[in-house]
Scaffold this motif. Structure first.
Motif, PDB file in Angstrom:
ATOM      1  N   MET A 183       0.793  -1.221   0.000  1.00 49.43           N
ATOM      2  CA  MET A 183       0.000   0.000   0.000  1.00 49.43           C
ATOM      3  C   MET A 183       0.825   1.269   0.000  1.00 49.43           C
ATOM      4  SD  MET A 183      -3.077  -1.104   2.374  1.00 49.43           S
ATOM      5  CE  MET A 183      -2.961  -2.840   2.614  1.00 49.43           C
ATOM      6  N   TYR A 184       1.977   1.268   0.661  1.00 48.97           N
ATOM      7  CA  TYR A 184       2.700   2.536   0.744  1.00 48.97           C
ATOM      8  C   TYR A 184       3.596   2.797  -0.458  1.00 48.97           C
ATOM      9  CZ  TYR A 184       6.548  -0.131   3.021  1.00 48.97           C
ATOM     10  OH  TYR A 184       7.540  -1.018   3.334  1.00 48.97           O
TER      11      TYR A 184
ATOM     12  N   ARG B 187       2.824   5.999  -2.313  1.00 51.18           N
ATOM     13  CA  ARG B 187       1.788   6.683  -1.538  1.00 51.18           C
ATOM     14  C   ARG B 187       2.332   7.125  -0.189  1.00 51.18           C
ATOM     15  NH1 ARG B 187      -1.580   2.009  -2.769  1.00 51.18           N
ATOM     16  NH2 ARG B 187      -3.252   2.685  -4.115  1.00 51.18           N
TER      17      ARG B 187
ATOM     18  N   VAL C 276       0.829   6.895   3.465  1.00 50.88           N
ATOM     19  CA  VAL C 276      -0.228   6.104   4.083  1.00 50.88           C
ATOM     20  C   VAL C 276      -0.333   6.425   5.572  1.00 50.88           C
ATOM     21  CG1 VAL C 276      -0.946   3.757   4.686  1.00 50.88           C
ATOM     22  CG2 VAL C 276       0.023   4.211   2.434  1.00 50.88           C
TER      23      VAL C 276
ATOM     24  N   GLU D  73      -3.449   7.853   1.345  1.00 57.09           N
ATOM     25  CA  GLU D  73      -4.422   6.798   1.611  1.00 57.09           C
ATOM     26  C   GLU D  73      -4.427   6.482   3.099  1.00 57.09           C
ATOM     27  OE1 GLU D  73      -7.399   4.933   1.138  1.00 57.09           O
ATOM     28  OE2 GLU D  73      -6.583   5.084  -0.888  1.00 57.09           O
TER      29      GLU D  73
ATOM     30  N   VAL E 244      -5.070   3.341   5.884  1.00 56.72           N
ATOM     31  CA  VAL E 244      -5.192   1.914   6.136  1.00 56.72           C
ATOM     32  C   VAL E 244      -5.675   1.781   7.582  1.00 56.72           C
ATOM     33  CG1 VAL E 244      -3.996  -0.285   6.348  1.00 56.72           C
ATOM     34  CG2 VAL E 244      -3.322   1.327   4.554  1.00 56.72           C
TER      35      VAL E 244
END
Length: 182
Positions: A50-51, A54, A56, A95, A97
Protein backbone atom coordinates in the motif's frame (compact mmCIF):
# COMPACT_ATOMS: atom_id res chain seq x y z
CA UNK A 1 -7.57 34.05 37.42
CA UNK A 2 -9.77 30.95 37.64
CA UNK A 3 -9.86 30.70 33.83
CA UNK A 4 -6.07 30.89 33.63
CA UNK A 5 -5.67 28.28 36.35
CA UNK A 6 -8.23 26.00 34.69
CA UNK A 7 -6.42 26.42 31.36
CA UNK A 8 -3.08 25.52 32.92
CA UNK A 9 -4.55 22.44 34.61
CA UNK A 10 -6.11 21.33 31.31
CA UNK A 11 -2.83 21.88 29.41
CA UNK A 12 -0.84 19.98 32.04
CA UNK A 13 -3.33 17.11 32.04
CA UNK A 14 -3.24 16.88 28.23
CA UNK A 15 0.57 16.91 28.15
CA UNK A 16 0.75 14.31 30.90
CA UNK A 17 -1.77 12.07 29.12
CA UNK A 18 0.11 12.38 25.82
CA UNK A 19 3.42 11.60 27.52
CA UNK A 20 1.90 8.67 29.40
CA UNK A 21 0.17 7.25 26.34
CA UNK A 22 2.78 7.98 23.69
CA UNK A 23 4.02 5.16 21.47
CA UNK A 24 7.59 4.24 22.44
CA UNK A 25 8.09 1.49 19.83
CA UNK A 26 7.60 3.29 16.52
CA UNK A 27 9.94 6.18 15.80
CA UNK A 28 10.01 8.76 13.03
CA UNK A 29 12.58 7.77 10.40
CA UNK A 30 12.53 4.04 11.05
CA UNK A 31 11.39 1.53 8.43
CA UNK A 32 7.76 0.59 9.02
CA UNK A 33 7.39 -3.02 10.13
CA UNK A 34 5.37 -5.16 7.76
CA UNK A 35 1.75 -5.88 8.57
CA UNK A 36 -0.08 -8.65 6.75
CA UNK A 37 -3.64 -9.46 7.78
CA UNK A 38 -6.94 -10.29 6.18
CA UNK A 39 -9.05 -7.55 4.69
CA UNK A 40 -12.82 -7.29 4.98
CA UNK A 41 -13.11 -9.76 2.07
CA UNK A 42 -10.87 -12.31 3.87
CA UNK A 43 -8.09 -11.77 1.32
CA UNK A 44 -4.55 -11.07 2.59
CA UNK A 45 -3.54 -7.42 2.69
CA UNK A 46 0.09 -6.31 3.04
CA UNK A 47 1.00 -2.86 4.26
CA UNK A 48 4.11 -2.75 2.06
CA UNK A 49 1.91 -3.11 -1.03
CA UNK A 50 0.00 0.00 0.00
CA UNK A 51 2.70 2.54 0.74
CA UNK A 52 4.51 2.11 -2.58
CA UNK A 53 4.11 5.47 -4.34
CA UNK A 54 1.79 6.68 -1.54
CA UNK A 55 1.77 8.39 1.81
CA UNK A 56 -0.23 6.10 4.08
CA UNK A 57 -1.83 6.87 7.42
CA UNK A 58 -2.14 3.65 9.44
CA UNK A 59 -4.99 4.07 11.91
CA UNK A 60 -5.18 1.59 14.80
CA UNK A 61 -8.70 1.32 16.22
CA UNK A 62 -11.49 -1.07 17.25
CA UNK A 63 -15.27 -1.10 16.95
CA UNK A 64 -15.65 -1.41 20.76
CA UNK A 65 -13.40 1.62 21.45
CA UNK A 66 -15.49 4.68 22.34
CA UNK A 67 -12.70 7.23 21.71
CA UNK A 68 -12.00 5.55 18.35
CA UNK A 69 -15.60 5.75 17.28
CA UNK A 70 -15.87 9.39 18.39
CA UNK A 71 -12.67 10.16 16.42
CA UNK A 72 -13.90 8.46 13.23
CA UNK A 73 -15.83 11.49 11.90
CA UNK A 74 -12.60 13.51 12.13
CA UNK A 75 -10.74 10.69 10.36
CA UNK A 76 -13.34 10.69 7.57
CA UNK A 77 -12.97 14.49 7.27
CA UNK A 78 -9.18 14.09 7.05
CA UNK A 79 -9.59 11.53 4.28
CA UNK A 80 -12.03 13.74 2.37
CA UNK A 81 -9.67 16.70 2.62
CA UNK A 82 -6.43 14.97 1.63
CA UNK A 83 -7.24 11.87 -0.46
CA UNK A 84 -7.42 13.82 -3.73
CA UNK A 85 -4.43 16.07 -3.03
CA UNK A 86 -1.23 15.74 -5.05
CA UNK A 87 1.96 15.02 -3.12
CA UNK A 88 5.22 15.39 -5.01
CA UNK A 89 7.25 12.21 -4.49
CA UNK A 90 4.11 10.14 -3.83
CA UNK A 91 2.54 9.55 -7.26
CA UNK A 92 -0.55 7.86 -5.84
CA UNK A 93 -1.11 10.55 -3.17
CA UNK A 94 -2.57 9.83 0.27
CA UNK A 95 -4.42 6.80 1.61
CA UNK A 96 -5.66 5.49 4.95
CA UNK A 97 -5.19 1.91 6.14
CA UNK A 98 -7.39 1.03 9.10
CA UNK A 99 -6.04 -1.74 11.33
CA UNK A 100 -8.65 -3.09 13.72
CA UNK A 101 -8.00 -4.70 17.10
CA UNK A 102 -11.41 -6.34 17.04
CA UNK A 103 -11.97 -10.00 17.89
CA UNK A 104 -15.19 -10.49 15.96
CA UNK A 105 -15.74 -9.74 12.31
CA UNK A 106 -19.40 -8.66 12.41
CA UNK A 107 -18.99 -5.70 14.82
CA UNK A 108 -15.86 -4.63 12.92
CA UNK A 109 -17.68 -4.59 9.56
CA UNK A 110 -20.75 -2.93 11.10
CA UNK A 111 -18.59 -0.12 12.55
CA UNK A 112 -16.88 0.44 9.18
CA UNK A 113 -20.31 0.84 7.57
CA UNK A 114 -21.93 2.88 10.36
CA UNK A 115 -18.99 5.30 10.64
CA UNK A 116 -18.66 5.64 6.83
CA UNK A 117 -15.03 4.54 6.74
CA UNK A 118 -15.23 4.30 2.97
CA UNK A 119 -11.55 3.98 2.03
CA UNK A 120 -10.70 0.58 0.61
CA UNK A 121 -7.94 -0.60 2.94
CA UNK A 122 -9.14 -2.25 6.17
CA UNK A 123 -7.42 -5.16 7.91
CA UNK A 124 -7.57 -7.23 11.07
CA UNK A 125 -6.40 -10.60 12.34
CA UNK A 126 -9.35 -10.56 14.79
CA UNK A 127 -7.06 -11.30 17.74
CA UNK A 128 -7.75 -8.13 19.73
CA UNK A 129 -4.86 -7.14 21.99
CA UNK A 130 -3.09 -10.41 21.08
CA UNK A 131 -2.76 -9.11 17.53
CA UNK A 132 0.72 -9.09 16.06
CA UNK A 133 0.45 -5.30 15.58
CA UNK A 134 0.12 -4.77 19.31
CA UNK A 135 3.70 -5.90 19.81
CA UNK A 136 5.23 -4.93 16.46
CA UNK A 137 3.84 -1.40 16.47
CA UNK A 138 3.67 -0.90 20.24
CA UNK A 139 -0.09 -0.50 20.16
CA UNK A 140 -0.98 -0.49 23.86
CA UNK A 141 -3.97 1.82 23.45
CA UNK A 142 -6.36 2.90 20.73
CA UNK A 143 -6.86 5.09 18.88
CA UNK A 144 -3.42 5.84 17.59
CA UNK A 145 -1.84 6.20 14.18
CA UNK A 146 1.38 6.51 12.26
CA UNK A 147 2.12 7.85 8.81
CA UNK A 148 4.42 6.12 6.34
CA UNK A 149 6.12 7.59 3.29
CA UNK A 150 6.44 5.92 -0.13
CA UNK A 151 9.88 4.61 0.87
CA UNK A 152 8.38 2.76 3.85
CA UNK A 153 9.77 5.12 6.49
CA UNK A 154 7.71 6.45 9.39
CA UNK A 155 6.88 10.15 8.91
CA UNK A 156 4.90 10.70 12.11
CA UNK A 157 3.35 8.98 15.12
CA UNK A 158 0.06 10.29 16.53
CA UNK A 159 -2.34 9.64 19.39
CA UNK A 160 -5.22 10.62 17.08
CA UNK A 161 -5.09 10.29 13.30
CA UNK A 162 -6.22 13.86 12.69
CA UNK A 163 -2.95 15.05 14.26
CA UNK A 164 -1.39 14.05 10.91
CA UNK A 165 -2.99 17.08 9.19
CA UNK A 166 -0.01 19.38 9.84
CA UNK A 167 2.38 16.82 8.34
CA UNK A 168 0.06 16.31 5.35
CA UNK A 169 -0.12 20.08 4.76
CA UNK A 170 3.68 20.20 4.77
CA UNK A 171 3.90 17.24 2.35
CA UNK A 172 1.44 18.87 -0.04
CA UNK A 173 3.41 22.12 0.08
CA UNK A 174 6.97 20.71 -0.02
CA UNK A 175 6.55 17.16 -1.36
CA UNK A 176 7.96 13.95 0.07
CA UNK A 177 11.70 13.74 0.19
CA UNK A 178 13.11 10.32 1.01
CA UNK A 179 15.82 10.53 3.61
CA UNK A 180 19.07 8.69 2.95
CA UNK A 181 20.09 5.86 5.24
CA UNK A 182 22.64 6.79 7.92
Amino acid sequence: MKKILAGLVLAFTTLTANAQYGNTTIKVGMKAPEIEMKGVDDQPVKLSDMYKKRVVLVDFWASWCGPCRRANPRLVALYKKYSQEKIKGAKKGFEIVSVSLDQEKEPWLAAIAKDSLYWKFHMSDLKGWASVVSKTYGVNFVPQACMIGPDGKIIGVYNFAEEAAADLDKLIKDGYKAKKED
